[in-house]
Motif scaffolding. Structure first.
Motif, short mmCIF file in Angstrom:
data_model
loop_
_atom_site.label_atom_id
_atom_site.label_comp_id
_atom_site.label_asym_id
_atom_site.label_seq_id
_atom_site.Cartn_x
_atom_site.Cartn_y
_atom_site.Cartn_z
N ALA A 11 12.83 -4.87 22.16
CA ALA A 11 13.80 -6.82 22.76
C ALA A 11 14.06 -6.02 23.72
O ALA A 11 14.33 -5.93 24.60
N PRO A 12 13.84 -8.01 24.02
CA PRO A 12 14.48 -8.36 25.97
C PRO A 12 16.29 -8.63 25.76
O PRO A 12 16.73 -9.35 24.38
N SER A 13 16.35 -8.28 26.61
CA SER A 13 18.16 -8.08 26.56
C SER A 13 18.31 -9.03 27.30
O SER A 13 18.22 -9.32 27.83
#
Length: 139
Positions: A94-96
């Motif tokens: 997941a993109p942070s």
């Protein structure tokens, strides 16, 4: 008396009526948009709940399959470990929301002489001599 003074109340009534029609139109539009969004949100929530149950059933199936050759506690432990690894991998994919800070040193050894824009020094020059001690007004 101006010959248009008797039309002044008509202008006010027209403005009030137009404002009322505009308010009703906007209200109807927003109501319709919220109805569509509410339906979409409900469908996403139902989809998420069903996916959660499907995941639980899949985990149960994996645990029962492992329990054929292992004790029940060991099958449950392995299934839990597999789920934890999958959760960790999904979290890392997941993109942070935050980015790593740039390093505090200049790669290549020295800072550039001027910024890429060519508008002068990127930071104020250092004085040749250290500054004097701060002066305090003692009373």
């Amino acid at each position: 008396m101006n010959r248009f003074d008797h039309l002044e109340h008509l202008d006010r009534n027209l403005v009030d009526e137009l404002a009322q029609v505009a308010r009703e139109t906007v209200r109807d539009y927003l109501r319709e948009q919220s109805r569509k969004r509410r339906r979409t949100a409900t469908l996403y929530a139902a989809s998420g709940a069903l996916a959660l149950y499907a995941g639980g059933a899949l985990a149960l199936a994996v645990g029962l399959a492992l329990a054929i050759g292992l004790p029940g506690w060991a099958a449950a432990l392995i299934t839990g470990a597999l789920l934890a690894v999958a959760a960790h991998l999904l979290r890392r994919a997941a993109p942070s929301g935050h980015r790593r800070h740039a390093p505090h040193h200049v790669i290549g050894g020295t800072a550039p002489a001027a910024p890429p824009s060519g508008l002068g020094l990127p930071y104020p020059p250092m004085p040749d001599t250290p500054p004097d001690a701060p002066h305090h007004n003692g009373s």
